[in-house]
Design a protein around this motif. Structure first.
Motif, PDB file in Angstrom:
ATOM      1  N   SER A  28      14.796  -1.767 -13.174  1.00  0.00           N
ATOM      2  CA  SER A  28      16.182  -1.741 -12.679  1.00  0.00           C
ATOM      3  C   SER A  28      17.006  -2.898 -13.237  1.00  0.00           C
ATOM      4  O   SER A  28      17.693  -3.599 -12.503  1.00  0.00           O
ATOM      5  N   LEU A  29      16.929  -3.074 -14.558  1.00  0.00           N
ATOM      6  CA  LEU A  29      17.620  -4.171 -15.211  1.00  0.00           C
ATOM      7  C   LEU A  29      18.919  -3.706 -15.855  1.00  0.00           C
ATOM      8  O   LEU A  29      19.011  -2.581 -16.350  1.00  0.00           O
ATOM      9  N   ASP A  30      19.881  -4.590 -15.872  1.00  0.00           N
ATOM     10  CA  ASP A  30      21.117  -4.392 -16.619  1.00  0.00           C
ATOM     11  C   ASP A  30      21.044  -5.247 -17.871  1.00  0.00           C
ATOM     12  O   ASP A  30      20.300  -6.233 -17.928  1.00  0.00           O
ATOM     13  N   HIS A  31      21.855  -4.920 -18.825  1.00  0.00           N
ATOM     14  CA  HIS A  31      21.908  -5.664 -20.082  1.00  0.00           C
ATOM     15  C   HIS A  31      22.077  -7.160 -19.838  1.00  0.00           C
ATOM     16  O   HIS A  31      21.406  -7.981 -20.474  1.00  0.00           O
ATOM     17  N   ASP A  32      22.950  -7.534 -18.929  1.00  0.00           N
ATOM     18  CA  ASP A  32      23.230  -8.948 -18.668  1.00  0.00           C
ATOM     19  C   ASP A  32      22.064  -9.685 -18.018  1.00  0.00           C
ATOM     20  O   ASP A  32      22.070 -10.916 -17.977  1.00  0.00           O
ATOM     21  N   ASP A  33      21.061  -8.966 -17.523  1.00  0.00           N
ATOM     22  CA  ASP A  33      19.874  -9.598 -16.942  1.00  0.00           C
ATOM     23  C   ASP A  33      18.925 -10.129 -18.014  1.00  0.00           C
ATOM     24  O   ASP A  33      18.082 -10.976 -17.729  1.00  0.00           O
ATOM     25  N   VAL A  34      19.052  -9.629 -19.232  1.00  0.00           N
ATOM     26  CA  VAL A  34      18.100  -9.948 -20.299  1.00  0.00           C
ATOM     27  C   VAL A  34      18.474 -11.261 -20.972  1.00  0.00           C
ATOM     28  O   VAL A  34      19.577 -11.425 -21.490  1.00  0.00           O
ATOM     29  N   ILE A  35      17.534 -12.203 -20.975  1.00  0.00           N
ATOM     30  CA  ILE A  35      17.722 -13.507 -21.617  1.00  0.00           C
ATOM     31  C   ILE A  35      17.312 -13.424 -23.086  1.00  0.00           C
ATOM     32  O   ILE A  35      18.042 -13.871 -23.970  1.00  0.00           O
ATOM     33  N   VAL A  88       0.275  -0.864 -32.829  1.00  0.00           N
ATOM     34  CA  VAL A  88       0.807  -1.158 -31.505  1.00  0.00           C
ATOM     35  C   VAL A  88       2.040  -2.063 -31.611  1.00  0.00           C
ATOM     36  O   VAL A  88       2.036  -3.059 -32.328  1.00  0.00           O
ATOM     37  N   LEU A  89       3.064  -1.699 -30.869  1.00  0.00           N
ATOM     38  CA  LEU A  89       4.275  -2.503 -30.711  1.00  0.00           C
ATOM     39  C   LEU A  89       4.281  -3.033 -29.289  1.00  0.00           C
ATOM     40  O   LEU A  89       4.030  -2.283 -28.339  1.00  0.00           O
ATOM     41  N   ARG A  90       4.562  -4.318 -29.151  1.00  0.00           N
ATOM     42  CA  ARG A  90       4.617  -4.926 -27.824  1.00  0.00           C
ATOM     43  C   ARG A  90       5.931  -5.670 -27.668  1.00  0.00           C
ATOM     44  O   ARG A  90       6.545  -6.074 -28.649  1.00  0.00           O
ATOM     45  N   LEU A  91       6.329  -5.836 -26.415  1.00  0.00           N
ATOM     46  CA  LEU A  91       7.485  -6.680 -26.152  1.00  0.00           C
ATOM     47  C   LEU A  91       7.220  -7.540 -24.937  1.00  0.00           C
ATOM     48  O   LEU A  91       6.431  -7.188 -24.058  1.00  0.00           O
ATOM     49  N   MET A  92       7.875  -8.682 -24.920  1.00  0.00           N
ATOM     50  CA  MET A  92       7.935  -9.516 -23.731  1.00  0.00           C
ATOM     51  C   MET A  92       9.402  -9.879 -23.564  1.00  0.00           C
ATOM     52  O   MET A  92       9.982 -10.565 -24.407  1.00  0.00           O
ATOM     53  N   ALA A  93       9.982  -9.363 -22.496  1.00  0.00           N
ATOM     54  CA  ALA A  93      11.386  -9.620 -22.192  1.00  0.00           C
ATOM     55  C   ALA A  93      11.475 -10.694 -21.123  1.00  0.00           C
ATOM     56  O   ALA A  93      10.771 -10.641 -20.114  1.00  0.00           O
ATOM     57  N   HIS A  94      12.322 -11.667 -21.373  1.00  0.00           N
ATOM     58  CA  HIS A  94      12.615 -12.705 -20.376  1.00  0.00           C
ATOM     59  C   HIS A  94      13.899 -12.285 -19.691  1.00  0.00           C
ATOM     60  O   HIS A  94      14.914 -12.044 -20.366  1.00  0.00           O
ATOM     61  N   VAL A  95      13.859 -12.181 -18.368  1.00  0.00           N
ATOM     62  CA  VAL A  95      15.007 -11.667 -17.613  1.00  0.00           C
ATOM     63  C   VAL A  95      15.291 -12.516 -16.396  1.00  0.00           C
ATOM     64  O   VAL A  95      14.410 -13.231 -15.888  1.00  0.00           O
ATOM     65  N   GLU A  96      16.514 -12.426 -15.925  1.00  0.00           N
ATOM     66  CA  GLU A  96      16.881 -13.008 -14.638  1.00  0.00           C
ATOM     67  C   GLU A  96      16.834 -11.891 -13.602  1.00  0.00           C
ATOM     68  O   GLU A  96      17.402 -10.817 -13.800  1.00  0.00           O
ATOM     69  N   THR A  97      16.117 -12.146 -12.503  1.00  0.00           N
ATOM     70  CA  THR A  97      15.979 -11.121 -11.478  1.00  0.00           C
ATOM     71  C   THR A  97      15.642 -11.760 -10.139  1.00  0.00           C
ATOM     72  O   THR A  97      15.072 -12.850 -10.094  1.00  0.00           O
ATOM     73  N   ASP A  98      15.993 -11.061  -9.082  1.00  0.00           N
ATOM     74  CA  ASP A  98      15.625 -11.490  -7.732  1.00  0.00           C
ATOM     75  C   ASP A  98      14.275 -10.897  -7.332  1.00  0.00           C
ATOM     76  O   ASP A  98      13.762 -11.231  -6.264  1.00  0.00           O
ATOM     77  N   LYS A  99      13.720 -10.022  -8.156  1.00  0.00           N
ATOM     78  CA  LYS A  99      12.458  -9.366  -7.807  1.00  0.00           C
ATOM     79  C   LYS A  99      11.296 -10.358  -7.907  1.00  0.00           C
ATOM     80  O   LYS A  99      11.277 -11.230  -8.771  1.00  0.00           O
ATOM     81  N   PRO A 100      10.298 -10.177  -7.049  1.00  0.00           N
ATOM     82  CA  PRO A 100       9.112 -11.040  -7.118  1.00  0.00           C
ATOM     83  C   PRO A 100       8.292 -10.726  -8.370  1.00  0.00           C
ATOM     84  O   PRO A 100       8.441  -9.657  -8.977  1.00  0.00           O
ATOM     85  N   ARG A 101       7.435 -11.637  -8.741  1.00  0.00           N
ATOM     86  CA  ARG A 101       6.613 -11.469  -9.930  1.00  0.00           C
ATOM     87  C   ARG A 101       5.812 -10.171  -9.885  1.00  0.00           C
ATOM     88  O   ARG A 101       5.632  -9.503 -10.892  1.00  0.00           O
ATOM     89  N   SER A 102       5.330  -9.802  -8.724  1.00  0.00           N
ATOM     90  CA  SER A 102       4.499  -8.590  -8.583  1.00  0.00           C
ATOM     91  C   SER A 102       5.305  -7.336  -8.873  1.00  0.00           C
ATOM     92  O   SER A 102       4.789  -6.319  -9.194  1.00  0.00           O
TER      93      SER A 102
END
Length: 101
Positions: free
Chosen positions: A36-43, A87-101
């Motif tokens: 449930s991310l928006d574009h502006d959440d992505v760092i 294999v292609l992988r990604l790691m996205a850094h985001v701002e969110t209020d959701k817990p790590r789990s």
């Protein structure tokens, strides 16, 4: 608001430019929707590819999706003999209020 890292991965059938781009677009879209991310959440987004994928930069697919203003980086996975191929992988850094789990 917390900074979180979200991982995802996909596998392509061949080292084909269009397959790499399409699979990456699907991966980025799925990560955004499932979290449930928006574009502006992505760092930033770090993309990796196994050494057998050299036909295109995965970050290009993210730029095509409108992430041109987000820092994107591509890297090569280490060449571990028993690793899954293509294999292609990604790691996205985001701002969110959701817990790590």
């Amino acid at each position: 608001m917390a900074v979180r890292a979200i991982r995802g991965a996909t596998q392509v059938d061949a080292d084909d430019r269009e397959q790499v781009l399409e699979a990456t677009r699907e991966l980025v879209t799925a990560v955004m929707e499932r979290n449930s991310l928006d574009h502006d959440d992505v760092i930033s987004i770090l993309f990796t590819a196994t050494p057998d994928l050299v036909s295109e930069f995965p970050a290009l697919a993210a730029r095509e999706l409108g992430f041109g203003d987000v820092p994107l980086m591509c890297a090569r996975e280490i060449d571990v003999p028993h690793a899954l191929p293509r294999v292609l992988r990604l790691m996205a850094h985001v701002e969110t209020d959701k817990p790590r789990s």
